[in-house]
Write a protein that holds these residues in place. Structure first.
Motif, mmCIF file in Angstrom:
data_model
loop_
_atom_site.group_PDB
_atom_site.id
_atom_site.type_symbol
_atom_site.label_atom_id
_atom_site.label_comp_id
_atom_site.label_asym_id
_atom_site.label_seq_id
_atom_site.Cartn_x
_atom_site.Cartn_y
_atom_site.Cartn_z
ATOM 1 N N GLY A 187 0.832 -1.204 0.000
ATOM 2 C CA GLY A 187 0.000 0.000 0.000
ATOM 3 C C GLY A 187 0.859 1.243 0.000
ATOM 4 N N CYS A 188 1.416 1.559 1.144
ATOM 5 C CA CYS A 188 2.150 2.822 1.280
ATOM 6 C C CYS A 188 3.657 2.628 1.399
ATOM 7 C CB CYS A 188 1.645 3.578 2.505
ATOM 8 S SG CYS A 188 2.012 2.758 4.077
ATOM 9 N N GLY A 189 4.104 1.458 1.821
ATOM 10 C CA GLY A 189 5.530 1.211 2.002
ATOM 11 C C GLY A 189 6.107 1.839 3.254
ATOM 12 N N LYS A 190 5.257 2.410 4.085
ATOM 13 C CA LYS A 190 5.709 3.088 5.305
ATOM 14 C C LYS A 190 5.083 2.504 6.571
ATOM 15 C CE LYS A 190 7.456 6.907 3.108
ATOM 16 N NZ LYS A 190 8.847 6.782 2.833
ATOM 17 N N GLY A 191 4.279 1.452 6.435
ATOM 18 C CA GLY A 191 3.625 0.839 7.585
ATOM 19 C C GLY A 191 2.440 1.616 8.112
ATOM 20 N N LEU A 192 1.856 2.482 7.298
ATOM 21 C CA LEU A 192 0.784 3.360 7.762
ATOM 22 C C LEU A 192 -0.619 2.926 7.343
ATOM 23 C CD1 LEU A 192 2.568 6.725 6.909
ATOM 24 C CD2 LEU A 192 2.430 5.589 9.142
ATOM 25 N N CYS A 193 -0.747 2.191 6.248
ATOM 26 C CA CYS A 193 -2.081 1.929 5.711
ATOM 27 C C CYS A 193 -2.663 0.574 6.092
ATOM 28 C CB CYS A 193 -2.086 2.076 4.191
ATOM 29 S SG CYS A 193 -1.242 0.744 3.313
ATOM 30 N N GLY A 194 -1.817 -0.396 6.411
ATOM 31 C CA GLY A 194 -2.291 -1.703 6.840
ATOM 32 C C GLY A 194 -2.527 -2.723 5.754
ATOM 33 N N ALA A 195 -2.360 -2.370 4.489
ATOM 34 C CA ALA A 195 -2.605 -3.329 3.403
ATOM 35 C C ALA A 195 -1.667 -4.526 3.470
ATOM 36 C CB ALA A 195 -2.475 -2.642 2.045
ATOM 37 N N CYS A 196 -0.509 -4.346 4.067
ATOM 38 C CA CYS A 196 0.508 -5.395 4.122
ATOM 39 C C CYS A 196 0.477 -6.202 5.425
ATOM 40 C CB CYS A 196 1.896 -4.774 3.956
ATOM 41 S SG CYS A 196 2.374 -3.743 5.365
ATOM 42 N N THR A 197 -0.583 -6.085 6.202
ATOM 43 C CA THR A 197 -0.644 -6.738 7.510
ATOM 44 C C THR A 197 -0.632 -8.251 7.389
ATOM 45 O OG1 THR A 197 -1.877 -4.857 8.401
ATOM 46 C CG2 THR A 197 -1.973 -6.911 9.661
ATOM 47 N N VAL A 198 0.272 -8.857 8.148
ATOM 48 C CA VAL A 198 0.346 -10.306 8.329
ATOM 49 C C VAL A 198 0.497 -10.554 9.826
ATOM 50 C CG1 VAL A 198 1.361 -10.730 6.042
ATOM 51 C CG2 VAL A 198 2.863 -10.428 8.024
ATOM 52 N N HIS A 199 0.446 -11.808 10.223
ATOM 53 C CA HIS A 199 0.653 -12.143 11.634
ATOM 54 C C HIS A 199 2.040 -12.736 11.821
ATOM 55 C CE1 HIS A 199 -3.923 -12.704 12.488
ATOM 56 N NE2 HIS A 199 -3.611 -11.477 12.113
ATOM 57 N N LEU A 200 2.681 -12.314 12.873
ATOM 58 C CA LEU A 200 3.960 -12.872 13.300
ATOM 59 C C LEU A 200 3.709 -13.458 14.680
ATOM 60 C CD1 LEU A 200 6.850 -13.125 12.261
ATOM 61 C CD2 LEU A 200 7.376 -10.978 13.412
ATOM 62 N N ASP A 201 3.691 -14.794 14.745
ATOM 63 C CA ASP A 201 3.299 -15.507 15.966
ATOM 64 C C ASP A 201 1.980 -14.974 16.513
ATOM 65 O OD1 ASP A 201 5.297 -17.404 15.989
ATOM 66 O OD2 ASP A 201 6.550 -16.348 17.442
ATOM 67 N N GLY A 202 1.024 -14.748 15.616
ATOM 68 C CA GLY A 202 -0.315 -14.339 15.996
ATOM 69 C C GLY A 202 -0.525 -12.849 16.173
ATOM 70 N N GLN A 203 0.528 -12.065 16.132
ATOM 71 C CA GLN A 203 0.416 -10.622 16.304
ATOM 72 C C GLN A 203 0.457 -9.920 14.950
ATOM 73 O OE1 GLN A 203 -0.208 -9.193 19.348
ATOM 74 N NE2 GLN A 203 -0.380 -11.356 19.870
#
Length: 156
Positions: A37-53
């Motif tokens: 999405g934004c490449g800056k961690g601001l929009c959330g399009a790239c959200t995945v889970h890391l050990d459930g988080q």
């Protein structure tokens, strides 16, 4: 050599560890459900889970993952059977759909820690995910619906 555990499978590839996890997932491992999405961690399009988080994979270098387990939207259910996926489908949440994998991953994390969230809980948990189409009310309704589905399943 980098080793990542993604959706229960081990993957190895050559990298120095500086590559953002997003690009390893999409370009190398072909888990394309996670979006840029934004490449800056601001929009959330790239959200995945890391050990459930929930994490932003566009700003997380693969070297930071270590032995932790990564779950992408593809890892929730191959057939779309996760209660959040079912709710999204039943309530026809997406408009363009681009942000929805990140929205779904954030919703799954919310429901894992709060089985019956209030509207305020949902708004707070989802505030870091941007939907350009403005489907926020449908997202909220789908999270409530997914919570109800999960309760029904547990009661069965």
């Amino acid at each position: 050599m980098i080793t990542l555990s993604v959706n229960g499978k081990q993957h190895q590839f050559d990298d120095d560890g500086d590559m953002p996890l997003l690009w390893a997932l999409r370009d190398i491992l072909k888990y394309t459900g996670t979006k840029y999405g934004c490449g800056k961690g601001l929009c959330g399009a790239c959200t995945v889970h890391l050990d459930g988080q929930p994490i932003r994979s566009c700003v997380t270098p693969v070297s930071a993952v270590g032995q932790q387990n990564i779950t992408t939207v593809e890892g929730l259910s191959a057939q779309g059977e996760h209660v959040v996926q079912q709710a999204w489908q039943r309530l026809n949440v997406p408009q363009c759909g681009y942000c929805q994998s990140g929205q779904i991953m954030s919703a799954v994390a919310l429901l894992a820690r709060n089985a019956q969230p209030s509207d305020q809980d949902i708004e707070q948990a989802m505030s870091g995910n941007i939907c350009r189409c403005g489907t926020y009310q449908r997202i909220k309704a789908a999270i409530h619906h997914a919570a109800d589905l999960a309760t029904e399943i547990k009661g069965s």
